[in-house]
Design a protein around this motif. Structure first.
Motif, PDB file in Angstrom:
ATOM      1  N   ASN A 122     -56.438  28.157  -2.116  1.00 41.06           N
ATOM      2  CA  ASN A 122     -57.292  28.669  -3.190  1.00 41.06           C
ATOM      3  C   ASN A 122     -58.430  29.526  -2.661  1.00 41.06           C
ATOM      4  OD1 ASN A 122     -55.696  27.579  -5.131  1.00 41.06           O
ATOM      5  ND2 ASN A 122     -57.076  25.933  -5.730  1.00 41.06           N
ATOM      6  N   LYS A 171     -56.784  32.824  -2.447  1.00 39.67           N
ATOM      7  CA  LYS A 171     -56.573  33.416  -3.772  1.00 39.67           C
ATOM      8  C   LYS A 171     -57.833  34.056  -4.337  1.00 39.67           C
ATOM      9  CE  LYS A 171     -52.771  30.437  -5.341  1.00 39.67           C
ATOM     10  NZ  LYS A 171     -52.380  29.375  -6.307  1.00 39.67           N
ATOM     11  N   LEU A 172     -58.995  33.622  -3.841  1.00 44.37           N
ATOM     12  CA  LEU A 172     -60.273  34.163  -4.323  1.00 44.37           C
ATOM     13  C   LEU A 172     -60.682  35.460  -3.616  1.00 44.37           C
ATOM     14  CD1 LEU A 172     -62.985  31.407  -4.947  1.00 44.37           C
ATOM     15  CD2 LEU A 172     -62.018  32.997  -6.584  1.00 44.37           C
ATOM     16  N   GLY A 213     -58.773  25.227  -8.682  1.00 49.09           N
ATOM     17  CA  GLY A 213     -58.704  26.612  -9.128  1.00 49.09           C
ATOM     18  C   GLY A 213     -59.874  27.075  -9.971  1.00 49.09           C
ATOM     19  N   ASN A 253     -61.186  30.645 -13.873  1.00 49.50           N
ATOM     20  CA  ASN A 253     -60.048  29.928 -13.309  1.00 49.50           C
ATOM     21  C   ASN A 253     -59.152  30.890 -12.561  1.00 49.50           C
ATOM     22  OD1 ASN A 253     -59.870  26.960 -14.436  1.00 49.50           O
ATOM     23  ND2 ASN A 253     -60.533  28.228 -16.149  1.00 49.50           N
ATOM     24  N   LEU A 254     -58.572  30.439 -11.453  1.00 47.26           N
ATOM     25  CA  LEU A 254     -57.629  31.257 -10.723  1.00 47.26           C
ATOM     26  C   LEU A 254     -56.361  31.470 -11.552  1.00 47.26           C
ATOM     27  CD1 LEU A 254     -57.893  29.732  -7.132  1.00 47.26           C
ATOM     28  CD2 LEU A 254     -58.616  32.021  -7.855  1.00 47.26           C
TER      29      LEU A 254
END
Length: 222
Positions: A15, A18-19, A198, A221-222
């Motif tokens: 995560n 992902k950011l 997330g 939220n992701l």
């Protein structure tokens, strides 16, 4: 200025990756602690190392799942604001690490007095409207400290500190199910939720006529 607001990574490297687009857009990152997964202190260091590769301006404290001795690793990376004030573009950033004594099963549980003592470098007799306060443990009786049974488990003394000093913003975490934003006195309080799940937030602030103000605070939220 745009801040990426995160908390409770709990060793979730995926995560963090992902950011990446949010790291690129942020002027700085505000992290409210819990690098490590519950019961796995060794997962804290990989999370710290990856986080520090994502941005060169990070302000952080420890969470209750982090070993107290892990603070030296944060200090070595020059990202700790626990028990100290850092300065950034005219703002002050200070923090309190760890969580309230509760289950006794995590390594950094502290009394209310210990939690608020980390802000002893902030004069509580004055208003600090240029301060961003990072506290892993949320203040009591807000949208940010309610567990699943409806009980508010935040810190009364941290709430009292906020009401006395009125920081520009407070960044908190710890209570995963209580991601939320609330105004307490003149302070915006943000629990972004757990990045491990997330969740994160974006905080935007600006200076107008010599005074800092919050332009927006949004949960994501992701």
């Amino acid at each position: 200025m745009r801040f990426l607001v995160i908390s409770d990574i709990h060793g979730n490297l995926e995560n963090i990756e992902k950011l990446s687009p949010e790291f690129e857009k942020a002027d700085a990152v505000l992290f409210a602690g819990d690098f490590a997964e519950f019961g796995k202190a060794e997962t804290g260091e990989p999370a710290l190392n990856l986080l520090c590769k994502k941005h060169d301006q990070i302000f952080s404290v420890l969470g209750n799942c982090d070993e107290p001795e892990f603070l030296s690793a944060l200090e070595g990376k020059d990202i700790s604001v626990q028990k100290m004030i850092a300065f950034f573009e005219g703002l002050s950033v200070c923090g309190s690490g760890g969580g309230s004594k509760f289950t006794g099963t995590t390594p950094f549980e502290r009394t209310d007095e210990e939690l608020v003592s980390d802000f002893s470098c902030v004069d509580s007799g004055e208003k600090w409207h240029n301060l961003i306060a990072i506290m892993h443990n949320p203040p009591k009786d807000t949208a940010c400290d309610m567990i699943s049974n409806g009980m508010h488990v935040g810190s009364p003394l941290l709430r009292e500190f906020i009401e006395k000093t009125e920081p520009l913003a407070v960044i908190t975490g710890h209570i995963h199910e209580s991601a939320g934003i609330e105004t307490l006195s003149n302070t915006i309080v943000i629990n972004p939720g757990a990045l491990a799940e997330g969740k994160y937030a974006i905080l935007e602030v600006s200076k107008e006529n010599g005074n800092w103000k919050v332009d927006s605070a949004v949960l994501k939220n992701l």
